[in-house]
Design a protein around this motif. Structure first.
Motif, mmCIF file in Angstrom:
data_model
loop_
_atom_site.group_PDB
_atom_site.id
_atom_site.type_symbol
_atom_site.label_atom_id
_atom_site.label_comp_id
_atom_site.label_asym_id
_atom_site.label_seq_id
_atom_site.Cartn_x
_atom_site.Cartn_y
_atom_site.Cartn_z
ATOM 1 N N ALA A 37 0.827 -1.205 0.000
ATOM 2 C CA ALA A 37 0.000 0.000 0.000
ATOM 3 C C ALA A 37 0.864 1.259 0.000
ATOM 4 C CB ALA A 37 -0.950 -0.004 1.193
ATOM 5 N N TYR A 38 2.007 1.221 0.675
ATOM 6 C CA TYR A 38 2.898 2.385 0.685
ATOM 7 C C TYR A 38 3.447 2.685 -0.715
ATOM 8 C CZ TYR A 38 2.960 2.032 5.794
ATOM 9 O OH TYR A 38 2.603 1.987 7.119
ATOM 10 N N LEU A 39 3.603 1.663 -1.536
ATOM 11 C CA LEU A 39 4.176 1.859 -2.870
ATOM 12 C C LEU A 39 3.255 2.649 -3.791
ATOM 13 C CD1 LEU A 39 5.814 -1.624 -3.563
ATOM 14 C CD2 LEU A 39 6.794 0.379 -2.415
ATOM 15 N N THR A 40 1.965 2.657 -3.490
ATOM 16 C CA THR A 40 1.010 3.385 -4.334
ATOM 17 C C THR A 40 0.410 4.603 -3.634
ATOM 18 O OG1 THR A 40 -0.793 1.922 -3.633
ATOM 19 C CG2 THR A 40 0.424 1.304 -5.644
ATOM 20 N N ASP A 41 0.736 4.824 -2.392
ATOM 21 C CA ASP A 41 0.214 5.954 -1.620
ATOM 22 C C ASP A 41 0.999 7.211 -1.993
ATOM 23 O OD1 ASP A 41 -0.491 7.868 0.286
ATOM 24 O OD2 ASP A 41 -0.367 6.473 1.976
ATOM 25 N N PRO A 42 0.334 8.243 -2.539
ATOM 26 C CA PRO A 42 1.060 9.451 -2.930
ATOM 27 C C PRO A 42 1.666 10.218 -1.748
ATOM 28 C CG PRO A 42 -1.306 9.784 -3.156
ATOM 29 C CD PRO A 42 -1.098 8.335 -2.807
ATOM 30 N N GLU A 43 1.222 9.914 -0.537
ATOM 31 C CA GLU A 43 1.753 10.591 0.648
ATOM 32 C C GLU A 43 2.845 9.790 1.347
ATOM 33 O OE1 GLU A 43 -1.568 11.565 3.144
ATOM 34 O OE2 GLU A 43 -2.482 12.818 1.605
ATOM 35 N N ALA A 44 3.280 8.699 0.738
ATOM 36 C CA ALA A 44 4.298 7.840 1.368
ATOM 37 C C ALA A 44 5.391 7.486 0.362
ATOM 38 C CB ALA A 44 3.652 6.568 1.901
ATOM 39 N N ARG A 45 6.568 7.209 0.894
ATOM 40 C CA ARG A 45 7.692 6.706 0.099
ATOM 41 C C ARG A 45 8.401 5.650 0.942
ATOM 42 N NH1 ARG A 45 5.416 10.008 -2.319
ATOM 43 N NH2 ARG A 45 6.103 11.577 -3.786
ATOM 44 N N LEU A 46 8.584 4.489 0.367
ATOM 45 C CA LEU A 46 9.313 3.405 1.016
ATOM 46 C C LEU A 46 10.606 3.218 0.237
ATOM 47 C CD1 LEU A 46 9.334 1.161 3.177
ATOM 48 C CD2 LEU A 46 8.077 -0.285 1.551
ATOM 49 N N TYR A 47 11.725 3.362 0.934
ATOM 50 C CA TYR A 47 13.035 3.323 0.295
ATOM 51 C C TYR A 47 13.909 2.212 0.878
ATOM 52 C CZ TYR A 47 12.258 7.992 -1.699
ATOM 53 O OH TYR A 47 11.773 9.062 -2.390
ATOM 54 N N GLU A 51 23.774 -0.202 -0.548
ATOM 55 C CA GLU A 51 25.219 -0.109 -0.323
ATOM 56 C C GLU A 51 25.900 -1.027 -1.330
ATOM 57 O OE1 GLU A 51 27.363 -1.624 3.429
ATOM 58 O OE2 GLU A 51 26.772 0.448 3.880
ATOM 59 N N ASN A 52 26.385 -0.440 -2.407
ATOM 60 C CA ASN A 52 27.062 -1.204 -3.464
ATOM 61 C C ASN A 52 26.197 -2.335 -4.017
ATOM 62 O OD1 ASN A 52 29.446 0.375 -3.148
ATOM 63 N ND2 ASN A 52 29.977 -0.853 -1.366
ATOM 64 N N GLY A 53 24.936 -2.029 -4.285
ATOM 65 C CA GLY A 53 24.035 -3.004 -4.875
ATOM 66 C C GLY A 53 23.392 -3.966 -3.898
ATOM 67 N N THR A 54 23.640 -3.765 -2.608
ATOM 68 C CA THR A 54 23.075 -4.641 -1.581
ATOM 69 C C THR A 54 22.184 -3.820 -0.647
ATOM 70 O OG1 THR A 54 25.039 -6.039 -1.632
ATOM 71 C CG2 THR A 54 23.650 -6.223 0.314
ATOM 72 N N ALA A 55 21.017 -4.362 -0.333
ATOM 73 C CA ALA A 55 20.124 -3.693 0.613
ATOM 74 C C ALA A 55 20.790 -3.646 1.985
ATOM 75 C CB ALA A 55 18.794 -4.420 0.691
ATOM 76 N N ALA A 56 20.925 -2.447 2.535
ATOM 77 C CA ALA A 56 21.597 -2.272 3.821
ATOM 78 C C ALA A 56 20.676 -1.666 4.876
ATOM 79 C CB ALA A 56 22.828 -1.380 3.648
ATOM 80 N N GLY A 57 19.479 -1.244 4.471
ATOM 81 C CA GLY A 57 18.530 -0.663 5.397
ATOM 82 C C GLY A 57 17.272 -0.265 4.659
ATOM 83 N N PHE A 58 16.309 0.245 5.411
ATOM 84 C CA PHE A 58 15.086 0.749 4.783
ATOM 85 C C PHE A 58 14.554 1.928 5.573
ATOM 86 C CE2 PHE A 58 13.118 -1.947 7.962
ATOM 87 C CZ PHE A 58 11.945 -1.295 8.297
ATOM 88 N N ALA A 59 13.727 2.715 4.907
ATOM 89 C CA ALA A 59 13.092 3.872 5.548
ATOM 90 C C ALA A 59 11.731 4.101 4.923
ATOM 91 C CB ALA A 59 13.953 5.117 5.387
ATOM 92 N N LEU A 60 10.799 4.529 5.736
ATOM 93 C CA LEU A 60 9.453 4.854 5.298
ATOM 94 C C LEU A 60 9.146 6.292 5.688
ATOM 95 C CD1 LEU A 60 6.580 4.180 4.273
ATOM 96 C CD2 LEU A 60 6.080 3.359 6.595
ATOM 97 N N TYR A 61 8.832 7.110 4.680
ATOM 98 C CA TYR A 61 8.367 8.476 4.902
ATOM 99 C C TYR A 61 6.856 8.505 4.717
ATOM 100 C CZ TYR A 61 13.204 9.998 3.858
ATOM 101 O OH TYR A 61 14.558 10.196 3.843
ATOM 102 N N CYS A 62 6.163 9.301 5.517
ATOM 103 C CA CYS A 62 4.724 9.495 5.384
ATOM 104 C C CYS A 62 4.404 10.985 5.518
ATOM 105 C CB CYS A 62 3.976 8.690 6.451
ATOM 106 S SG CYS A 62 4.128 6.904 6.196
ATOM 107 N N GLU A 63 3.182 11.344 5.221
ATOM 108 C CA GLU A 63 2.674 12.715 5.300
ATOM 109 C C GLU A 63 3.300 13.638 4.253
ATOM 110 O OE1 GLU A 63 1.109 13.255 9.764
ATOM 111 O OE2 GLU A 63 3.252 13.651 9.552
ATOM 112 N N ILE A 64 3.803 13.065 3.169
ATOM 113 C CA ILE A 64 4.400 13.868 2.099
ATOM 114 C C ILE A 64 3.292 14.688 1.434
ATOM 115 C CG2 ILE A 64 5.609 13.760 -0.117
ATOM 116 C CD1 ILE A 64 6.802 11.056 1.013
ATOM 117 N N GLY A 65 3.556 15.973 1.267
ATOM 118 C CA GLY A 65 2.574 16.861 0.661
ATOM 119 C C GLY A 65 1.578 17.454 1.637
#
Length: 162
Positions: A37-47, A51-65
């Motif tokens: 749901a975050y991938l299609t929510d215009p107020e959210a970004r999931l990143y 690190e050199n082509g390897t997933a090293a962490g994640f972050a979720l932003y909300c309330e964008i806009g």
């Protein structure tokens, strides 16, 4: 190291970090449906922190806009900590919020028992703005913990950048 948009292929990595015993008291794990749901929510970004082509962490932003310009950094975690990685990660996330996401203010919350995170947020320029006592039920602990509220304003961020 850089941020890239998460995809469904990253969900196992995200859930693995959120469910890790060291993180479970501090991070809410969400199922694949919630993550999608975050991938299609215009107020959210999931990143993914790459690190050199390897997933090293994640972050979720909300309330964008949001009309106030606030952006919530709702969830973040690193696969490997230590050596200043946390500060570099939070600094990059904050820069991204004020840069491409055009935030006027970035805020986040943290468990009152997550002293490592509190130290990093302080070092990154966030201010402790309040404490909600015995507010956040943590199933991994079987009890409620204090929830700490942190924030940083655009002018504070700019002053730190020199």
């Amino acid at each position: 190291m850089s941020l890239r948009a998460a995809t469904p292929a990253d969900f196992a990595f995200i859930r693995g970090l959120a469910g890790h015993p060291d993180y479970a008291p501090f991070i809410t794990d969400e199922d694949e449906t919630a993550l999608a749901a975050y991938l299609t929510d215009p107020e959210a970004r999931l990143y993914i922190w790459d690190e050199n082509g390897t997933a090293a962490g994640f972050a979720l932003y909300c309330e964008i806009g949001h009309p106030t310009g606030r952006v919530e950094l709702r969830r973040l975690a690193l696969a490997r900590t230590g050596g200043g990685r946390g500060l570099a990660f939070v600094t990059a996330l904050t820069d991204h919020a004020f840069g491409p996401l055009n935030a006027a203010r970035v805020w986040l919350d943290a468990s009152g028992e997550n002293t490592r995170a509190a130290k990093v947020y302080d070092q990154a320029g966030y201010r402790l703005e309040g404490t909600l006592r015995a507010h956040w039920w943590r199933p991994a602990l079987g009890r409620s913990v204090d929830l700490l509220l942190y924030g940083i304003l655009r002018d504070e961020w700019q002053a730190r950048r020199g």
